[in-house]
Design a protein around this motif. Structure first.
Motif, PDB file in Angstrom:
ATOM      1  N   GLU A  23       4.156   9.146   5.591  1.00  0.00           N
ATOM      2  CA  GLU A  23       3.826   8.112   4.610  1.00  0.00           C
ATOM      3  C   GLU A  23       2.704   8.572   3.688  1.00  0.00           C
ATOM      4  OE1 GLU A  23       2.966   4.848   7.198  1.00  0.00           O
ATOM      5  OE2 GLU A  23       5.026   4.057   7.108  1.00  0.00           O
ATOM      6  N   PHE A  24       1.797   9.385   4.225  1.00  0.00           N
ATOM      7  CA  PHE A  24       0.691   9.889   3.411  1.00  0.00           C
ATOM      8  C   PHE A  24       1.197  10.791   2.287  1.00  0.00           C
ATOM      9  CE2 PHE A  24      -2.275  13.360   2.484  1.00  0.00           C
ATOM     10  CZ  PHE A  24      -3.366  12.637   1.996  1.00  0.00           C
ATOM     11  N   ILE A  25       2.086  11.752   2.614  1.00  0.00           N
ATOM     12  CA  ILE A  25       2.561  12.660   1.562  1.00  0.00           C
ATOM     13  C   ILE A  25       3.445  11.911   0.566  1.00  0.00           C
ATOM     14  CG2 ILE A  25       2.356  14.719   2.995  1.00  0.00           C
ATOM     15  CD1 ILE A  25       5.336  14.635   3.490  1.00  0.00           C
ATOM     16  N   TYR A  26       4.168  10.894   1.047  1.00  0.00           N
ATOM     17  CA  TYR A  26       4.980  10.104   0.111  1.00  0.00           C
ATOM     18  C   TYR A  26       4.085   9.344  -0.856  1.00  0.00           C
ATOM     19  CZ  TYR A  26       8.131   6.588  -1.772  1.00  0.00           C
ATOM     20  OH  TYR A  26       8.838   5.793  -2.634  1.00  0.00           O
ATOM     21  N   ASN A  27       3.076   8.657  -0.331  1.00  0.00           N
ATOM     22  CA  ASN A  27       2.188   7.870  -1.192  1.00  0.00           C
ATOM     23  C   ASN A  27       1.361   8.756  -2.120  1.00  0.00           C
ATOM     24  OD1 ASN A  27       2.975   5.360  -0.117  1.00  0.00           O
ATOM     25  ND2 ASN A  27       1.557   5.582   1.603  1.00  0.00           N
ATOM     26  N   LYS A  28       1.086   9.974  -1.692  1.00  0.00           N
ATOM     27  CA  LYS A  28       0.287  10.890  -2.514  1.00  0.00           C
ATOM     28  C   LYS A  28       1.065  11.367  -3.734  1.00  0.00           C
ATOM     29  CE  LYS A  28      -2.246  15.277  -2.330  1.00  0.00           C
ATOM     30  NZ  LYS A  28      -2.671  16.427  -1.469  1.00  0.00           N
ATOM     31  N   TYR A  29       2.367  11.577  -3.575  1.00  0.00           N
ATOM     32  CA  TYR A  29       3.163  12.173  -4.656  1.00  0.00           C
ATOM     33  C   TYR A  29       4.171  11.225  -5.303  1.00  0.00           C
ATOM     34  CZ  TYR A  29       1.414  16.719  -3.024  1.00  0.00           C
ATOM     35  OH  TYR A  29       0.611  17.772  -2.674  1.00  0.00           O
ATOM     36  N   LYS A  30       4.267   9.988  -4.837  1.00  0.00           N
ATOM     37  CA  LYS A  30       5.320   9.101  -5.342  1.00  0.00           C
ATOM     38  C   LYS A  30       5.176   8.793  -6.830  1.00  0.00           C
ATOM     39  CE  LYS A  30       2.897   4.821  -4.003  1.00  0.00           C
ATOM     40  NZ  LYS A  30       2.954   3.606  -3.153  1.00  0.00           N
ATOM     41  N   ASP A  31       3.940   8.698  -7.324  1.00  0.00           N
ATOM     42  CA  ASP A  31       3.748   8.388  -8.740  1.00  0.00           C
ATOM     43  C   ASP A  31       3.954   9.610  -9.632  1.00  0.00           C
ATOM     44  OD1 ASP A  31       3.164   5.711  -8.266  1.00  0.00           O
ATOM     45  OD2 ASP A  31       1.028   6.108  -7.947  1.00  0.00           O
ATOM     46  N   VAL A  32       4.119  10.765  -9.000  1.00  0.00           N
ATOM     47  CA  VAL A  32       4.369  11.999  -9.748  1.00  0.00           C
ATOM     48  C   VAL A  32       5.848  12.351  -9.740  1.00  0.00           C
ATOM     49  CG1 VAL A  32       3.812  14.461  -9.946  1.00  0.00           C
ATOM     50  CG2 VAL A  32       2.069  12.839  -9.166  1.00  0.00           C
ATOM     51  N   TYR A  33       6.473  12.276  -8.565  1.00  0.00           N
ATOM     52  CA  TYR A  33       7.850  12.728  -8.410  1.00  0.00           C
ATOM     53  C   TYR A  33       8.857  11.598  -8.189  1.00  0.00           C
ATOM     54  CZ  TYR A  33       5.410  17.153  -7.684  1.00  0.00           C
ATOM     55  OH  TYR A  33       4.592  18.250  -7.826  1.00  0.00           O
ATOM     56  N   ALA A  34       8.382  10.343  -8.081  1.00  0.00           N
ATOM     57  CA  ALA A  34       9.297   9.209  -7.887  1.00  0.00           C
ATOM     58  C   ALA A  34       8.893   8.056  -8.796  1.00  0.00           C
ATOM     59  CB  ALA A  34       9.297   8.772  -6.429  1.00  0.00           C
ATOM     60  N   LYS A  35       8.727   8.357 -10.070  1.00  0.00           N
ATOM     61  CA  LYS A  35       8.282   7.334 -11.018  1.00  0.00           C
ATOM     62  C   LYS A  35       9.308   6.224 -11.199  1.00  0.00           C
ATOM     63  CE  LYS A  35       5.423  10.541 -13.709  1.00  0.00           C
ATOM     64  NZ  LYS A  35       5.197  11.169 -15.051  1.00  0.00           N
ATOM     65  N   ASP A  36      10.577   6.545 -11.054  1.00  0.00           N
ATOM     66  CA  ASP A  36      11.641   5.557 -11.285  1.00  0.00           C
ATOM     67  C   ASP A  36      12.109   4.887  -9.993  1.00  0.00           C
ATOM     68  OD1 ASP A  36      11.593   6.209 -13.984  1.00  0.00           O
ATOM     69  OD2 ASP A  36      13.079   7.801 -13.733  1.00  0.00           O
ATOM     70  N   ARG A  37      11.320   4.940  -8.947  1.00  0.00           N
ATOM     71  CA  ARG A  37      11.714   4.337  -7.673  1.00  0.00           C
ATOM     72  C   ARG A  37      11.861   2.819  -7.804  1.00  0.00           C
ATOM     73  NH1 ARG A  37       6.385   5.388  -7.712  1.00  0.00           N
ATOM     74  NH2 ARG A  37       4.926   3.754  -7.016  1.00  0.00           N
ATOM     75  N   LYS A  38      12.769   2.277  -7.004  1.00  0.00           N
ATOM     76  CA  LYS A  38      12.988   0.835  -6.972  1.00  0.00           C
ATOM     77  C   LYS A  38      12.123   0.161  -5.923  1.00  0.00           C
ATOM     78  CE  LYS A  38      17.779   1.425  -8.477  1.00  0.00           C
ATOM     79  NZ  LYS A  38      19.224   1.252  -8.109  1.00  0.00           N
ATOM     80  N   GLN A  39      11.742   0.931  -4.919  1.00  0.00           N
ATOM     81  CA  GLN A  39      10.856   0.431  -3.867  1.00  0.00           C
ATOM     82  C   GLN A  39      10.207   1.627  -3.190  1.00  0.00           C
ATOM     83  OE1 GLN A  39      13.877  -1.564  -1.462  1.00  0.00           O
ATOM     84  NE2 GLN A  39      13.817   0.114   0.012  1.00  0.00           N
ATOM     85  N   ASP A  40       9.162   1.376  -2.421  1.00  0.00           N
ATOM     86  CA  ASP A  40       8.485   2.446  -1.702  1.00  0.00           C
ATOM     87  C   ASP A  40       9.225   2.778  -0.413  1.00  0.00           C
ATOM     88  OD1 ASP A  40       6.542   2.744  -3.608  1.00  0.00           O
ATOM     89  OD2 ASP A  40       5.107   1.413  -2.638  1.00  0.00           O
ATOM     90  N   LEU A  41       8.780   3.867   0.207  1.00  0.00           N
ATOM     91  CA  LEU A  41       9.372   4.316   1.458  1.00  0.00           C
ATOM     92  C   LEU A  41       9.307   3.235   2.527  1.00  0.00           C
ATOM     93  CD1 LEU A  41       8.983   7.736   3.164  1.00  0.00           C
ATOM     94  CD2 LEU A  41       8.335   5.701   4.440  1.00  0.00           C
ATOM     95  N   ARG A  42      10.407   3.082   3.288  1.00  0.00           N
ATOM     96  CA  ARG A  42      10.452   2.123   4.382  1.00  0.00           C
ATOM     97  C   ARG A  42      11.060   2.786   5.616  1.00  0.00           C
ATOM     98  NH1 ARG A  42      13.462  -3.283   2.646  1.00  0.00           N
ATOM     99  NH2 ARG A  42      15.162  -1.742   2.519  1.00  0.00           N
ATOM    100  N   ILE A  43      10.496   2.495   6.767  1.00  0.00           N
ATOM    101  CA  ILE A  43      11.081   2.906   8.033  1.00  0.00           C
ATOM    102  C   ILE A  43      11.878   1.720   8.534  1.00  0.00           C
ATOM    103  CG2 ILE A  43      10.647   3.891  10.316  1.00  0.00           C
ATOM    104  CD1 ILE A  43       9.602   5.612   8.032  1.00  0.00           C
ATOM    105  N   VAL A  44      13.182   1.761   8.365  1.00  0.00           N
ATOM    106  CA  VAL A  44      14.015   0.570   8.613  1.00  0.00           C
ATOM    107  C   VAL A  44      14.431   0.454  10.088  1.00  0.00           C
ATOM    108  CG1 VAL A  44      14.855   0.439   6.258  1.00  0.00           C
ATOM    109  CG2 VAL A  44      16.095   1.842   7.920  1.00  0.00           C
ATOM    110  N   SER A  45      14.465   1.543  10.798  1.00  0.00           N
ATOM    111  CA  SER A  45      14.811   1.488  12.216  1.00  0.00           C
ATOM    112  C   SER A  45      14.448   2.805  12.886  1.00  0.00           C
ATOM    113  CB  SER A  45      16.303   1.204  12.406  1.00  0.00           C
ATOM    114  OG  SER A  45      17.094   2.232  11.869  1.00  0.00           O
TER     115      SER A  45
END
Length: 371
Positions: A349-371
């Motif tokens: 989750e740390f590496i996702y949150n660190k880079y999401k605004d750089v490499y996932a600008k068009d995301r519809k939602q943030d990372l989720r652990i669904v199960s």
């Protein structure tokens, strides 16, 4: 009486024609085809497309070549020898049979350049062994039917793995069934790909410092969640790779590939729908399932099964030390597994949150652990 002559003006003829609508207006689910221009496309991009097509059809082509060769009597002695070799060869279960020369061929640079694919490094000690956990799973992972960043980053040198992580030798793992196909198996073995069986994992991690395995976590369940802009991971029930890491004292390394889920669109399979039920039944019966997906074509940009050109950035996280087994202890406890998993998820989750605004600008939602 002479009949009056009638003539139609261009405007009259235009008004007389029926109102022709686009296919997409008649059937909303069918998109208008965006055709690629015949000229003006750089030659390098055409080569990239050709290499991706080569990979997609690799398994089918290998089977076709092998089957056609069976009709040549002159080659039968070679077939007999090759079939005996297939039966006796245990390379997929014993660390594979990688070829650094083959992994460095220029053709793989065009493969990685199609997206393009990029690898972001972390500081890893070459004196240790590692278990890389790759996320997300994507539509189909590690198959000639699926084009993804894992092959570019861990099965070739197109993204410069050996330069970024000197002294570390990764083995990308896939299903054992992929090594049952003649010719195809030898190609993926040369890329350093090995079986994902328990014996294979333990064999590789026992080969000395730096030897590491790359496992795509999530499985068939996660593939049904793979959609652009969404990163829903199936991880809480996945403890097998953590157990192997603890047994061999190998550090865990979370890996997240931004852009992996953007390569294809998936047909709507909402929970409870007939398609979802069919896919789940297939998963229960066969151990895997087949998502219905689409992307672009060879000569168009929006209809076909070839992945979209979307950047894939594979970020390698910091290594997570695993607890040591006590003398006489052969298996980790459930408490050790869950504690290590919590640390793993935290780093992921740390590496996702660190880079999401750089490499996932068009995301519809943030990372989720669904199960």
């Amino acid at each position: 009486m002479k009949e009056q002559e009638t003539t139609d003006t261009p405007s009259d003829r235009k008004m007389a024609l029926p109102d022709i609508k686009k296919v997409s207006e008649i059937i909303p689910s069918v998109p208008d085809v965006h055709w690629a221009p015949l000229t003006g496309i750089p030659f390098e991009r055409r080569i990239q497309m050709a290499v991706v097509l080569m990979w997609i059809f690799l398994l089918g082509n290998c089977l076709t070549i092998f089957c056609c060769s069976l009709f040549v009597p002159f080659l039968w002695p070679l077939h007999i020898a090759y079939i005996i070799y297939l039966y006796r060869d245990q390379s997929p279960e014993n660390g594979g049979r990688r070829s650094d020369w083959f992994r460095r061929l220029p053709i793989w640079n065009y493969y990685a350049g199609y997206f393009p694919a990029k690898l972001v490094k972390a500081n890893l000690d070459p004196k240790k062994n590692y278990v890389f956990g790759s996320h997300p799973h994507g539509i189909i992972s590690i198959s000639s039917l699926q084009v993804d960043g894992m092959v570019a980053s861990f099965a070739t040198e197109a993204t410069g793995f050996s330069q970024l992580f000197p002294g570390i030798t990764p083995s990308l793992l896939t299903l054992t069934t992929n090594f049952k196909f003649p010719i195809y198996r030898d190609i993926i073995l040369a890329l350093g790909i090995a079986s994902v069986s328990r014996h294979s994992c333990e064999k590789i991690l026992s080969c000395g410092p730096g030897r590491s395995i790359v496992i795509v976590i999530g499985g068939a369940s996660e593939s049904l969640n793979a959609r652009p802009g969404i990163a829903d991971l199936v991880l809480k029930k996945r403890l097998g790779f953590i157990r192997i890491a603890i047994r061999h004292g190998a550090d865990l390394v979370p890996v997240f590939s931004f852009g992996e889920n953007e390569l294809y669109n998936q047909v709507d399979n909402s929970t409870g729908s007939w398609l979802w039920k069919a896919q789940k039944k297939m998963q229960q019966a066969l151990g895997f399932t087949m998502p219905l997906f689409h992307a672009r074509g060879i000569f168009n940009y929006n209809v076909g099964l070839i992945p979209y050109r979307h950047p894939i950035v594979t970020v390698v996280g910091k290594p997570i030390p695993v607890p040591k087994l006590k003398p006489g202890q052969t298996e980790p406890t459930q408490e050790q597994l869950l504690e290590t998993q919590a640390l793993y998820i935290q780093e992921l989750e740390f590496i996702y949150n660190k880079y999401k605004d750089v490499y996932a600008k068009d995301r519809k939602q943030d990372l989720r652990i669904v199960s």
